[in-house]
Design a protein around this motif. Structure first.
Motif, PDB file in Angstrom:
ATOM      1  N   THR A  20       0.832  -1.206   0.000  1.00  0.00           N
ATOM      2  CA  THR A  20       0.000   0.000   0.000  1.00  0.00           C
ATOM      3  C   THR A  20       0.866   1.255   0.000  1.00  0.00           C
ATOM      4  OG1 THR A  20      -1.819  -1.132   1.124  1.00  0.00           O
ATOM      5  CG2 THR A  20      -1.775   1.270   1.273  1.00  0.00           C
ATOM      6  N   ARG A  23       2.427   1.631  -3.483  1.00  0.00           N
ATOM      7  CA  ARG A  23       1.417   2.059  -4.445  1.00  0.00           C
ATOM      8  C   ARG A  23       1.069   3.539  -4.250  1.00  0.00           C
ATOM      9  NH1 ARG A  23      -1.816  -1.619  -3.424  1.00  0.00           N
ATOM     10  NH2 ARG A  23      -3.219  -0.539  -2.011  1.00  0.00           N
ATOM     11  N   THR A  24       0.921   3.947  -2.996  1.00  0.00           N
ATOM     12  CA  THR A  24       0.624   5.343  -2.697  1.00  0.00           C
ATOM     13  C   THR A  24       1.743   6.251  -3.190  1.00  0.00           C
ATOM     14  OG1 THR A  24      -0.713   4.728  -0.778  1.00  0.00           O
ATOM     15  CG2 THR A  24       0.153   6.980  -0.832  1.00  0.00           C
ATOM     16  N   ALA A  26       3.869   5.707  -5.607  1.00  0.00           N
ATOM     17  CA  ALA A  26       3.864   5.741  -7.072  1.00  0.00           C
ATOM     18  C   ALA A  26       2.707   6.581  -7.607  1.00  0.00           C
ATOM     19  CB  ALA A  26       3.787   4.320  -7.627  1.00  0.00           C
ATOM     20  N   GLU A  27       1.535   6.453  -6.993  1.00  0.00           N
ATOM     21  CA  GLU A  27       0.370   7.196  -7.474  1.00  0.00           C
ATOM     22  C   GLU A  27       0.524   8.695  -7.234  1.00  0.00           C
ATOM     23  OE1 GLU A  27      -3.010   5.312  -5.646  1.00  0.00           O
ATOM     24  OE2 GLU A  27      -2.869   3.550  -6.940  1.00  0.00           O
ATOM     25  N   VAL A  28       1.035   9.083  -6.082  1.00  0.00           N
ATOM     26  CA  VAL A  28       1.250  10.507  -5.811  1.00  0.00           C
ATOM     27  C   VAL A  28       2.337  11.041  -6.731  1.00  0.00           C
ATOM     28  CG1 VAL A  28       1.982  12.210  -4.094  1.00  0.00           C
ATOM     29  CG2 VAL A  28       0.397  10.393  -3.431  1.00  0.00           C
ATOM     30  N   ASP A  29       3.367  10.246  -6.973  1.00  0.00           N
ATOM     31  CA  ASP A  29       4.432  10.660  -7.879  1.00  0.00           C
ATOM     32  C   ASP A  29       3.885  10.876  -9.285  1.00  0.00           C
ATOM     33  OD1 ASP A  29       7.137  11.310  -8.415  1.00  0.00           O
ATOM     34  OD2 ASP A  29       7.479   9.302  -9.208  1.00  0.00           O
ATOM     35  N   ALA A  30       2.988  10.017  -9.732  1.00  0.00           N
ATOM     36  CA  ALA A  30       2.398  10.145 -11.070  1.00  0.00           C
ATOM     37  C   ALA A  30       1.572  11.422 -11.200  1.00  0.00           C
ATOM     38  CB  ALA A  30       1.547   8.925 -11.382  1.00  0.00           C
ATOM     39  N   VAL A  31       0.953  11.843 -10.122  1.00  0.00           N
ATOM     40  CA  VAL A  31       0.160  13.067 -10.151  1.00  0.00           C
ATOM     41  C   VAL A  31       1.054  14.273 -10.447  1.00  0.00           C
ATOM     42  CG1 VAL A  31      -1.247  14.635  -8.735  1.00  0.00           C
ATOM     43  CG2 VAL A  31      -1.669  12.182  -8.658  1.00  0.00           C
TER      44      VAL A  31
END
Length: 98
Positions: A20, A23-24, A26-31
């Motif tokens: 988790t 994933r968090t 990576a997702e914040v980085d993608a934003v």
């Protein structure tokens, strides 16, 4: 006197926590790829740009922190499992039950 503390660790739960956190991160980085350009807000532009810069910096710190926490949880979980296996082996070698 306090009752004994149950110190059993669920390796699957720790794997889930590490996953988790990764994933968090990576997702914040993608934003970060979707940060808009500086708006034309007249006299308010410098203030808005400053706020946006602070938000982006804080998001970057979250990415770094979540990734580091994921690594720490995964490493701790691995070490715990290794120690648990070694202790069980030592108990078996000593004639106990493991």
């Amino acid at each position: 006197m306090s009752p004994p503390v149950d110190s059993e660790v669920d390796a699957g739960v720790l794997d889930g926590i590490a996953s988790t956190l990764r994933r968090t991160s990576a997702e914040v980085d993608a934003v970060g790829n979707s940060v808009p350009a500086a708006p034309d807000a007249g006299d308010g532009t410098p203030a808005i740009v400053g706020i946006m810069a602070r938000l982006v910096d804080n998001a970057g710190q979250l990415v770094i922190g979540a990734a580091a926490a994921a690594e720490a949880v995964a490493k701790g979980n691995s070490r715990y499992q290794e120690n648990e296996a070694a202790t069980a082996g030592n108990l078996n070698n000593a004639g106990g039950t493991g």
